[in-house]
Design an enzyme around this catalytic site. Sequence first.
Site, PDB file in Angstrom:
ATOM      1  N   ARG A  53      12.406  -6.552   4.191  1.00 24.03           N
ATOM      2  CA  ARG A  53      12.440  -5.086   4.062  1.00 24.03           C
ATOM      3  C   ARG A  53      13.548  -4.481   4.919  1.00 24.03           C
ATOM      4  O   ARG A  53      13.770  -4.881   6.055  1.00 24.03           O
ATOM      5  CB  ARG A  53      11.094  -4.500   4.504  1.00 24.03           C
ATOM      6  CG  ARG A  53      11.111  -2.976   4.559  1.00 24.03           C
ATOM      7  CD  ARG A  53       9.749  -2.391   4.533  1.00 24.03           C
ATOM      8  NE  ARG A  53       8.985  -2.671   5.737  1.00 24.03           N
ATOM      9  CZ  ARG A  53       7.688  -2.366   5.867  1.00 24.03           C
ATOM     10  NH1 ARG A  53       7.040  -1.793   4.886  1.00 24.03           N
ATOM     11  NH2 ARG A  53       7.054  -2.657   6.978  1.00 24.03           N
TER      12      ARG A  53
ATOM     13  N   ARG B  19      -8.310   1.236  10.340  1.00 24.24           N
ATOM     14  CA  ARG B  19      -7.891  -0.133  10.598  1.00 24.24           C
ATOM     15  C   ARG B  19      -8.824  -0.850  11.549  1.00 24.24           C
ATOM     16  O   ARG B  19      -8.624  -2.028  11.837  1.00 24.24           O
ATOM     17  CB  ARG B  19      -6.507  -0.098  11.238  1.00 24.24           C
ATOM     18  CG  ARG B  19      -5.384  -0.533  10.342  1.00 24.24           C
ATOM     19  CD  ARG B  19      -4.100  -0.247  11.105  1.00 24.24           C
ATOM     20  NE  ARG B  19      -3.034  -1.108  10.750  1.00 24.24           N
ATOM     21  CZ  ARG B  19      -1.982  -0.703  10.031  1.00 24.24           C
ATOM     22  NH1 ARG B  19      -1.940   0.511   9.534  1.00 24.24           N
ATOM     23  NH2 ARG B  19      -1.009  -1.523   9.813  1.00 24.24           N
TER      24      ARG B  19
ATOM     25  N   LYS C 227       0.829  -1.213   0.000  1.00 20.51           N
ATOM     26  CA  LYS C 227       0.000   0.000   0.000  1.00 20.51           C
ATOM     27  C   LYS C 227       0.861   1.261   0.000  1.00 20.51           C
ATOM     28  O   LYS C 227       0.555   2.220  -0.692  1.00 20.51           O
ATOM     29  CB  LYS C 227      -0.927   0.026   1.230  1.00 20.51           C
ATOM     30  CG  LYS C 227      -1.788  -1.206   1.395  1.00 20.51           C
ATOM     31  CD  LYS C 227      -2.759  -1.066   2.564  1.00 20.51           C
ATOM     32  CE  LYS C 227      -2.083  -0.905   3.913  1.00 20.51           C
ATOM     33  NZ  LYS C 227      -1.425  -2.122   4.423  1.00 20.51           N
TER      34      LYS C 227
ATOM     35  N   ARG D 195      13.108  -2.493  10.449  1.00 22.75           N
ATOM     36  CA  ARG D 195      12.141  -1.881  11.362  1.00 22.75           C
ATOM     37  C   ARG D 195      11.898  -2.837  12.524  1.00 22.75           C
ATOM     38  O   ARG D 195      11.751  -4.033  12.292  1.00 22.75           O
ATOM     39  CB  ARG D 195      10.825  -1.661  10.615  1.00 22.75           C
ATOM     40  CG  ARG D 195      10.525  -0.198  10.316  1.00 22.75           C
ATOM     41  CD  ARG D 195       9.387  -0.052   9.353  1.00 22.75           C
ATOM     42  NE  ARG D 195       8.122  -0.559   9.865  1.00 22.75           N
ATOM     43  CZ  ARG D 195       6.960  -0.443   9.217  1.00 22.75           C
ATOM     44  NH1 ARG D 195       6.915   0.169   8.071  1.00 22.75           N
ATOM     45  NH2 ARG D 195       5.855  -0.929   9.732  1.00 22.75           N
TER      46      ARG D 195
ATOM     47  N   ARG E 197       1.219  -8.824  13.654  1.00 19.79           N
ATOM     48  CA  ARG E 197       0.552  -7.786  12.844  1.00 19.79           C
ATOM     49  C   ARG E 197      -0.457  -8.419  11.893  1.00 19.79           C
ATOM     50  O   ARG E 197      -1.549  -7.876  11.691  1.00 19.79           O
ATOM     51  CB  ARG E 197       1.588  -6.980  12.064  1.00 19.79           C
ATOM     52  CG  ARG E 197       2.290  -5.939  12.936  1.00 19.79           C
ATOM     53  CD  ARG E 197       3.640  -5.556  12.389  1.00 19.79           C
ATOM     54  NE  ARG E 197       3.545  -4.850  11.110  1.00 19.79           N
ATOM     55  CZ  ARG E 197       4.561  -4.729  10.257  1.00 19.79           C
ATOM     56  NH1 ARG E 197       5.741  -5.271  10.545  1.00 19.79           N
ATOM     57  NH2 ARG E 197       4.396  -4.078   9.140  1.00 19.79           N
TER      58      ARG E 197
HETATM   59  P1  ADP Z   1       1.992  -2.022   8.221  1.00 17.23           P
HETATM   60  O1  ADP Z   1       0.790  -1.651   7.406  1.00 17.23           O
HETATM   61  O2  ADP Z   1       3.103  -2.553   7.384  1.00 17.23           O
HETATM   62  O3  ADP Z   1       1.676  -2.857   9.433  1.00 17.23           O
HETATM   63  P2  ADP Z   1       2.225   0.689   9.161  1.00 17.23           P
HETATM   64  O4  ADP Z   1       3.474   1.451   8.920  1.00 17.23           O
HETATM   65  O5  ADP Z   1       1.001   1.072   8.441  1.00 17.23           O
HETATM   66  O6  ADP Z   1       2.675  -0.782   8.833  1.00 17.23           O
HETATM   67  O7  ADP Z   1       1.891   0.663  10.707  1.00 17.23           O
HETATM   68  C1  ADP Z   1       2.849   0.353  11.686  1.00 17.23           C
HETATM   69  C2  ADP Z   1       2.207   0.355  13.078  1.00 17.23           C
HETATM   70  O8  ADP Z   1       1.632   1.644  13.369  1.00 17.23           O
HETATM   71  C3  ADP Z   1       1.042  -0.615  13.271  1.00 17.23           C
HETATM   72  O9  ADP Z   1       1.477  -1.928  13.575  1.00 17.23           O
HETATM   73  C4  ADP Z   1       0.299   0.062  14.439  1.00 17.23           C
HETATM   74  O10 ADP Z   1       0.922  -0.177  15.667  1.00 17.23           O
HETATM   75  C5  ADP Z   1       0.428   1.523  14.121  1.00 17.23           C
HETATM   76  N1  ADP Z   1      -0.721   2.013  13.315  1.00 17.23           N
HETATM   77  C6  ADP Z   1      -0.673   2.473  12.038  1.00 17.23           C
HETATM   78  N2  ADP Z   1      -1.898   2.825  11.607  1.00 17.23           N
HETATM   79  C7  ADP Z   1      -2.756   2.581  12.628  1.00 17.23           C
HETATM   80  C8  ADP Z   1      -4.153   2.720  12.812  1.00 17.23           C
HETATM   81  N3  ADP Z   1      -4.965   3.202  11.851  1.00 17.23           N
HETATM   82  N4  ADP Z   1      -4.689   2.342  13.997  1.00 17.23           N
HETATM   83  C9  ADP Z   1      -3.909   1.876  14.987  1.00 17.23           C
HETATM   84  N5  ADP Z   1      -2.592   1.710  14.881  1.00 17.23           N
HETATM   85  C10 ADP Z   1      -1.996   2.057  13.724  1.00 17.23           C
END
Ligand code: ADP
Length: 220
Positions: free
Chosen positions: A129, A90, A15, A162, A173
Amino acid sequence: MSMRLILLGPPGAGKGTQSDVLSRRYKIPHISTGDILRKAVIKEVPLGVKAKSYMDKGELVPDEIVTEVIVDALKSDDAKKGFILDGFPRTLNQAIALDESLSKISSGIDLIIYFETSPEVAIERLSGRRVCSKCGFNYHVKNIPPKQEGICDRCGSRLIQRPDDKEETVRNRLKVYQTQTKPLINYYLRKGNLKKVSGDMDVDELFKVIFKIFEDEHLA
Ligand code: ADP
Ligand code: ZN
């Protein structure tokens, strides 16, 4: 014409990469909750301090916190013409809060693109990654290797993994995605503006598929 998009899909679906392509092409901001939160963690501002422990474990940051971040970002001037939401909503609560917030400015989401992605592909992408410790640029040990191992092509800084890309955190996750985020597919299907694409495709191929959807939907 506006282009207000949500990209929905598991971690590792691509994404973020696709958001960058779309953002450059259509000159609309890429709003990534993950990126915003990671920056806040590095700067050690209150938002980051609150979010860090959840992120490191691969858990979701509480709804109130992220929702406030997004509502602020959507108020900015450059989001007037459109935006790409990546990583938000989410949870069902976040989706409802987003709807309420957009309806206040008599607006809505034009399209939700759901990146259906196989777990094997997602795990392979995330575990390989590497990110630049300075400029944040993304690499992959096999798919997008840097010219010199462990060093950023762009700025020469060290590449790191990361903390939440460690295998056990990745598994968590994906589990969190299954239980908390996947229900959003039905939520948006019922509203009628969700389109499914394959997150397993490579970047250019997938962009073409998305472009075709934009044409069909008269968005581009
Ligand atoms: P990915 O989609 O690869 O898991 P992101 O960079 O989008 O990685 O998100 C990393 C972390 O940030 C998530 O595991 C969560 O802890 C937090 N996070 C991101 N977006 C949200 C959201 N909309 N609600 C709650 N936590 C979030
Ligand atoms: Zn760099």
